[in-house]
Design a protein around this motif. Sequence first.
Motif, PDB file in Angstrom:
ATOM      1  N   ASP A 216       1.084  -0.928  -0.274  1.00 14.01           N
ATOM      2  CA  ASP A 216      -0.043   0.452   0.158  1.00 14.01           C
ATOM      3  C   ASP A 216       0.943   1.347   0.156  1.00 14.01           C
ATOM      4  O   ASP A 216       1.659   0.938   0.979  1.00 14.01           O
ATOM      5  CB  ASP A 216      -1.091  -0.415   1.491  1.00 14.01           C
ATOM      6  N   PRO A 217       0.775   2.129  -0.874  1.00 11.81           N
ATOM      7  CA  PRO A 217       1.739   3.746  -1.022  1.00 11.81           C
ATOM      8  C   PRO A 217       1.654   4.162   0.663  1.00 11.81           C
ATOM      9  O   PRO A 217       2.582   4.710   0.885  1.00 11.81           O
ATOM     10  CB  PRO A 217       1.103   4.206  -1.879  1.00 11.81           C
ATOM     11  N   ALA A 218       0.293   4.096   0.615  1.00 14.42           N
ATOM     12  CA  ALA A 218       0.469   5.352   2.295  1.00 14.42           C
ATOM     13  C   ALA A 218       0.950   4.787   3.037  1.00 14.42           C
ATOM     14  O   ALA A 218       1.415   5.121   3.852  1.00 14.42           O
ATOM     15  CB  ALA A 218      -1.253   5.743   2.061  1.00 14.42           C
ATOM     16  N   HIS A 219       0.781   3.265   3.831  1.00 13.52           N
ATOM     17  CA  HIS A 219       1.724   2.644   4.290  1.00 13.52           C
ATOM     18  C   HIS A 219       3.079   2.730   4.064  1.00 13.52           C
ATOM     19  O   HIS A 219       3.373   2.766   4.998  1.00 13.52           O
ATOM     20  CB  HIS A 219       1.242   1.072   4.329  1.00 13.52           C
ATOM     21  N   LEU A 220       3.290   2.511   2.906  1.00 10.87           N
ATOM     22  CA  LEU A 220       4.641   2.894   2.623  1.00 10.87           C
ATOM     23  C   LEU A 220       5.752   4.103   2.968  1.00 10.87           C
ATOM     24  O   LEU A 220       6.553   4.488   3.561  1.00 10.87           O
ATOM     25  CB  LEU A 220       5.025   2.136   1.725  1.00 10.87           C
ATOM     26  N   TYR A 221       4.791   5.329   2.711  1.00  9.44           N
ATOM     27  CA  TYR A 221       4.473   6.471   3.130  1.00  9.44           C
ATOM     28  C   TYR A 221       5.451   6.759   4.339  1.00  9.44           C
ATOM     29  O   TYR A 221       5.850   7.880   4.795  1.00  9.44           O
ATOM     30  CB  TYR A 221       4.239   7.352   2.291  1.00  9.44           C
ATOM     31  N   GLN A 222       4.005   6.347   4.616  1.00 12.18           N
ATOM     32  CA  GLN A 222       4.091   7.363   6.386  1.00 12.18           C
ATOM     33  C   GLN A 222       5.644   5.992   7.036  1.00 12.18           C
ATOM     34  O   GLN A 222       6.067   6.169   8.136  1.00 12.18           O
ATOM     35  CB  GLN A 222       3.129   5.957   7.520  1.00 12.18           C
ATOM     36  N   ALA A 223       5.970   4.825   6.732  1.00  8.32           N
ATOM     37  CA  ALA A 223       7.149   4.138   6.899  1.00  8.32           C
ATOM     38  C   ALA A 223       7.886   4.410   7.231  1.00  8.32           C
ATOM     39  O   ALA A 223       8.688   5.095   7.680  1.00  8.32           O
ATOM     40  CB  ALA A 223       6.877   2.474   6.586  1.00  8.32           C
ATOM     41  N   TYR A 224       8.041   5.267   5.676  1.00 11.08           N
ATOM     42  CA  TYR A 224       9.461   6.210   5.937  1.00 11.08           C
ATOM     43  C   TYR A 224       9.657   6.585   6.124  1.00 11.08           C
ATOM     44  O   TYR A 224      10.897   7.689   6.578  1.00 11.08           O
ATOM     45  CB  TYR A 224       9.551   5.867   3.297  1.00 11.08           C
ATOM     46  N   LYS A 225       8.128   7.454   6.341  1.00 12.23           N
ATOM     47  CA  LYS A 225       8.059   9.330   7.409  1.00 12.23           C
ATOM     48  C   LYS A 225       8.523   8.999   8.491  1.00 12.23           C
ATOM     49  O   LYS A 225       9.148   9.873   8.993  1.00 12.23           O
ATOM     50  CB  LYS A 225       6.532   9.913   7.012  1.00 12.23           C
ATOM     51  N   ARG A 226       7.763   7.833   8.860  1.00 12.45           N
ATOM     52  CA  ARG A 226       8.881   7.305  10.692  1.00 12.45           C
ATOM     53  C   ARG A 226       9.916   7.500  10.732  1.00 12.45           C
ATOM     54  O   ARG A 226      10.651   8.283  11.669  1.00 12.45           O
ATOM     55  CB  ARG A 226       7.793   6.531  11.463  1.00 12.45           C
ATOM     56  N   ALA A 227      10.635   7.058   9.734  1.00 14.45           N
ATOM     57  CA  ALA A 227      12.062   6.418   9.235  1.00 14.45           C
ATOM     58  C   ALA A 227      12.373   7.624   9.225  1.00 14.45           C
ATOM     59  O   ALA A 227      14.122   7.813  10.218  1.00 14.45           O
ATOM     60  CB  ALA A 227      12.518   5.994   8.351  1.00 14.45           C
TER      61      ALA A 227
END
Length: 277
Positions: free
Chosen positions: A15-26
């Motif tokens: 899911d692009p939104a989930h991947l983006y959130q994970a990237y943002k958290r990192a």
Amino acid sequence: MNHSNHEPQRVTTTDPAHLYQAYKRARNKEKLYVLIARSLLLVLFLGSWECAGRLKWIDVFLFSYPSKILRLLYDKAVDGSLFPHIGVTVAETIAGFVLGTLCGLILATLIWWSPFLAKVLDPYLVVLNSLPKVALGPLFIVALGSGILSIIATILSITVIITTLVIYTAFKEVDPNYVKVVRIFGATRTQSFLKVILPASFPAIISTLKVNVGLAWVGVIVGEFLVAKEGLGYLIIYGFQVFNFTLVISSLFIIAAVATIMYQIVAYIESRIVKKR
């Protein structure tokens, strides 16, 4: 017997939104670690300096120490003698910074617009860039008087040429295929510049702004060394004359703080531009 229904299935999140959130958290975690490391390094430096001064490991007459510097700044802030000097220097720096960047951008645009002009001015720009700008200070004083104009001229002598060279180089390095595409669709030279060349050069322009923050401060302090009767550069010279080196270092602290604020403003502008692109 088919056991496929009982085998655990591996779930892969795409899911692009989930991947983006994970990237943002990192990314946020990395920023936090960088901030902590910077803070610890600053605390370690100031703490070591404070201890070295109080324990007389260093010559406090020459190098002072943080608490003594803060005490001096507090006293001058309370009696109102500090803020006029800060205001004058910051105003001169901002004026020189803005004018230097604008003049450099305009000159780079003119050179890009006229290849003939670029060939004519190229050796002169190289020579002017190699000149020791500090040596021009006395000339500005004679020509413009011992006032703010000579200080602004000193800043411009440092910032304009390097700004012109960097931005003009960025203009030349834009992929010519981009320009050909818009020209095919009927764009004029002005439209090509505004729609292709200038936007593609934004990173170089922002980088030039960051460099000009430091160069503007160099110019204003050099100018104030020569002519000013107020300002942070004047306080530095005055501190040397009366052997008050705590005042000298205090002025350098203020310069570093204000320059950092200006740099962060430019970095914020850069982040906003990157988000819009």
